[in-house]
Design an enzyme around this catalytic site. Structure first.
Site, PDB file in Angstrom:
ATOM      1  CE  LYS A 127       4.735   4.407   5.792  1.00 19.74           C
ATOM      2  NZ  LYS A 127       4.373   5.823   5.563  1.00 19.74           N
ATOM      3  NE  ARG A 167       1.148   4.476  11.182  1.00 22.15           N
ATOM      4  CZ  ARG A 167       1.036   4.201   9.883  1.00 22.15           C
ATOM      5  NH1 ARG A 167       1.188   2.992   9.428  1.00 22.15           N
ATOM      6  NH2 ARG A 167       0.776   5.178   9.050  1.00 22.15           N
ATOM      7  NE  ARG A 173      -1.824   8.472  -0.973  1.00 22.55           N
ATOM      8  CZ  ARG A 173      -1.369   8.003   0.175  1.00 22.55           C
ATOM      9  NH1 ARG A 173      -0.309   7.242   0.198  1.00 22.55           N
ATOM     10  NH2 ARG A 173      -1.963   8.345   1.289  1.00 22.55           N
ATOM     11  NE  ARG A 215      -4.566   6.060   2.130  1.00 19.93           N
ATOM     12  CZ  ARG A 215      -3.390   5.796   2.681  1.00 19.93           C
ATOM     13  NH1 ARG A 215      -2.508   5.056   2.036  1.00 19.93           N
ATOM     14  NH2 ARG A 215      -3.086   6.266   3.864  1.00 19.93           N
ATOM     15  NE  ARG A 234      -2.535   9.630   6.730  1.00 16.45           N
ATOM     16  CZ  ARG A 234      -2.520   9.621   5.407  1.00 16.45           C
ATOM     17  NH1 ARG A 234      -3.388  10.358   4.725  1.00 16.45           N
ATOM     18  NH2 ARG A 234      -1.649   8.879   4.770  1.00 16.45           N
TER      19      ARG A 234
HETATM   20  P1  AP5 Z   1       3.114   6.329  -1.014  1.00 12.64           P
HETATM   21  O1  AP5 Z   1       4.076   5.330  -1.528  1.00 12.64           O
HETATM   22  O2  AP5 Z   1       1.669   6.042  -1.132  1.00 12.64           O
HETATM   23  O3  AP5 Z   1       3.509   6.750   0.485  1.00 12.64           O
HETATM   24  P2  AP5 Z   1       3.313   5.995   1.864  1.00 12.64           P
HETATM   25  O4  AP5 Z   1       4.521   6.277   2.677  1.00 12.64           O
HETATM   26  O5  AP5 Z   1       2.926   4.577   1.638  1.00 12.64           O
HETATM   27  O6  AP5 Z   1       2.100   6.848   2.422  1.00 12.64           O
HETATM   28  P3  AP5 Z   1       0.822   6.386   3.217  1.00 12.64           P
HETATM   29  O7  AP5 Z   1      -0.137   7.544   3.176  1.00 12.64           O
HETATM   30  O8  AP5 Z   1       0.318   5.078   2.723  1.00 12.64           O
HETATM   31  O9  AP5 Z   1       1.395   6.243   4.640  1.00 12.64           O
HETATM   32  P4  AP5 Z   1       0.657   6.214   5.955  1.00 12.64           P
HETATM   33  O10 AP5 Z   1       1.745   5.731   6.832  1.00 12.64           O
HETATM   34  O11 AP5 Z   1      -0.001   7.470   6.344  1.00 12.64           O
HETATM   35  O12 AP5 Z   1      -0.587   5.255   5.664  1.00 12.64           O
HETATM   36  P5  AP5 Z   1      -0.915   3.734   5.956  1.00 12.64           P
HETATM   37  O13 AP5 Z   1      -1.704   3.204   4.848  1.00 12.64           O
HETATM   38  O14 AP5 Z   1       0.308   3.013   6.386  1.00 12.64           O
HETATM   39  O15 AP5 Z   1       3.442   7.711  -1.748  1.00 12.64           O
HETATM   40  C1  AP5 Z   1       2.689   8.895  -1.478  1.00 12.64           C
HETATM   41  C2  AP5 Z   1       2.514   9.717  -2.766  1.00 12.64           C
HETATM   42  O16 AP5 Z   1       3.789  10.195  -3.181  1.00 12.64           O
HETATM   43  C3  AP5 Z   1       1.958   8.917  -3.967  1.00 12.64           C
HETATM   44  O17 AP5 Z   1       1.147   9.775  -4.730  1.00 12.64           O
HETATM   45  C4  AP5 Z   1       3.213   8.500  -4.732  1.00 12.64           C
HETATM   46  O18 AP5 Z   1       2.930   8.303  -6.091  1.00 12.64           O
HETATM   47  C5  AP5 Z   1       4.134   9.694  -4.485  1.00 12.64           C
HETATM   48  N1  AP5 Z   1       5.558   9.353  -4.418  1.00 12.64           N
HETATM   49  C6  AP5 Z   1       6.129   8.277  -3.801  1.00 12.64           C
HETATM   50  N2  AP5 Z   1       7.479   8.312  -3.927  1.00 12.64           N
HETATM   51  C7  AP5 Z   1       7.772   9.449  -4.634  1.00 12.64           C
HETATM   52  C8  AP5 Z   1       8.988  10.042  -5.078  1.00 12.64           C
HETATM   53  N3  AP5 Z   1      10.182   9.477  -4.823  1.00 12.64           N
HETATM   54  N4  AP5 Z   1       8.918  11.190  -5.766  1.00 12.64           N
HETATM   55  C9  AP5 Z   1       7.716  11.775  -6.024  1.00 12.64           C
HETATM   56  N5  AP5 Z   1       6.524  11.257  -5.633  1.00 12.64           N
HETATM   57  C10 AP5 Z   1       6.559  10.112  -4.943  1.00 12.64           C
HETATM   58  O19 AP5 Z   1      -1.845   3.885   7.241  1.00 12.64           O
HETATM   59  C11 AP5 Z   1      -3.122   4.501   7.153  1.00 12.64           C
HETATM   60  C12 AP5 Z   1      -3.763   4.554   8.514  1.00 12.64           C
HETATM   61  O20 AP5 Z   1      -3.966   3.214   9.008  1.00 12.64           O
HETATM   62  C13 AP5 Z   1      -2.956   5.248   9.609  1.00 12.64           C
HETATM   63  O21 AP5 Z   1      -3.145   6.651   9.593  1.00 12.64           O
HETATM   64  C14 AP5 Z   1      -3.485   4.569  10.873  1.00 12.64           C
HETATM   65  O22 AP5 Z   1      -4.713   5.128  11.262  1.00 12.64           O
HETATM   66  C15 AP5 Z   1      -3.724   3.138  10.400  1.00 12.64           C
HETATM   67  N6  AP5 Z   1      -2.575   2.264  10.655  1.00 12.64           N
HETATM   68  C16 AP5 Z   1      -1.776   1.667   9.724  1.00 12.64           C
HETATM   69  N7  AP5 Z   1      -0.801   0.944  10.302  1.00 12.64           N
HETATM   70  C17 AP5 Z   1      -0.968   1.101  11.642  1.00 12.64           C
HETATM   71  C18 AP5 Z   1      -0.254   0.627  12.771  1.00 12.64           C
HETATM   72  N8  AP5 Z   1       0.835  -0.138  12.654  1.00 12.64           N
HETATM   73  N9  AP5 Z   1      -0.701   0.989  14.010  1.00 12.64           N
HETATM   74  C19 AP5 Z   1      -1.782   1.754  14.153  1.00 12.64           C
HETATM   75  N10 AP5 Z   1      -2.493   2.253  13.134  1.00 12.64           N
HETATM   76  C20 AP5 Z   1      -2.086   1.932  11.881  1.00 12.64           C
HETATM   77 MG    MG Z   2       1.234   3.415   2.088  1.00 17.45          MG
END
Ligand code: AP5
Ligand code: MG
Length: 219
Positions: free
Chosen positions: A13, A88, A127, A160, A171
């Protein structure tokens, strides 16, 4: 355009959001990045959010919703925005719809990135993220030009806290229990667009831009 990026942790994402935000000239709003910035700065919000994030569970809706509903009313969101990691839960999606309705606006499309669990676990294990601009890298598959340094802004790359193997599994479980319901929610509203998130990064970006471009002509 007003877009939502949906998908399990590690689906790409954040990676796609950087490209889409640049191409579409709309702000990238990541609730995860907002929480992490607050944790770094030691704010009251950061202190409350940290325990949930470290446990791999969701930050409560009442802390999350106002952050986004306030943010999308700012001037730079007039021509659209890209929500990454929000909504979410169904209550978050309903609050978003209500906030948009009061602004006479609505979501144009929900981009759902599909990636199997085994690929996710491999991605998270390698990552690295930029502590300044949040761009994601992978030590093996998407390394920066200079080890430990962000190509975009030159800041340090970090691991992270929630990328430890056991937290990643938690997660994924949280995603399946709480967030996956949003797929049906947005299918019902005719907004969901599915994309294969295992392809090369630029290929997925191209596919998304092509598809939403066609959607835009139909609006
Ligand atoms: P990356 O682009 O970083 O993936 P991502 O989908 O952004 O993953 P996140 O871990 O950020 O998602 P998340 O939803 O768990 O975390 P968030 O920060 O939103 O890519 C991942 C890896 O793959 C990287 O190494 C990248 O280089 C690689 N990659 C990408 N595309 C690729 C491809 N095509 N081919 C190969 N490799 C690739 O949330 C964190 C925490 O915050 C949550 O757990 C929760 O506790 C809280 N939180 C956030 N939002 C909310 C909400 N709305 N409500 C409640 N709690 C929330
Ligand atoms: Mg992310």
């Amino acid at each position: 355009m007003k877009l939502i990026l949906l998908g399990p942790p590690g689906a790409g994402k954040g990676t796609q959001a950087v490209n889409l935000s640049r191409e579409l000239q709309i702000p990238h709003i990541s609730t995860g990045d907002i929480f992490r910035a607050n944790i770094r700065e030691g704010t009251a919000l950061g202190l409350r959010a940290k325990s949930y994030i470290d446990a791999g569970s969701l930050v409560p809706d009442e802390l999350t919703v106002t952050i986004v509903t306030d943010r999308i009313q700012r001037d730079d969101c007039k021509n659209g925005f890209l929500l990454d990691g929000f909504p979410r839960t169904i209550p978050q999606a309903e609050s978003l719809a209500a906030a948009l309705k009061s602004m006479n606006a609505r979501i144009d499309a929900v981009i759902n990135l599909e990636v199997p669990d085994d690929v996710i676990v491999r991605r998270m294990a390698g990552r690295r993220v930029c502590k300044n601009c949040n761009r994601s890298y992978h030590v093996k598959t998407i390394p920066p030009k200079q080890e430990g340094i962000c190509d975009s802004c030159g800041a340090e790359l970090i691991i992270r806290d929630d990328d430890r193997a056991e937290t990643v599994l938690e997660r994924l479980k949280t995603y399946n229990e709480k967030t996956a319901h949003l797929i049906g929610f947005y299918v019902k509203r005719g907004l969901l667009l599915n994309f294969d998130g295992t392809k090369e990064i630029p290929e997925t970006t191209r596919e998304i831009l092509e598809t939403i471009g066609k959607q835009d002509n139909n609006l």
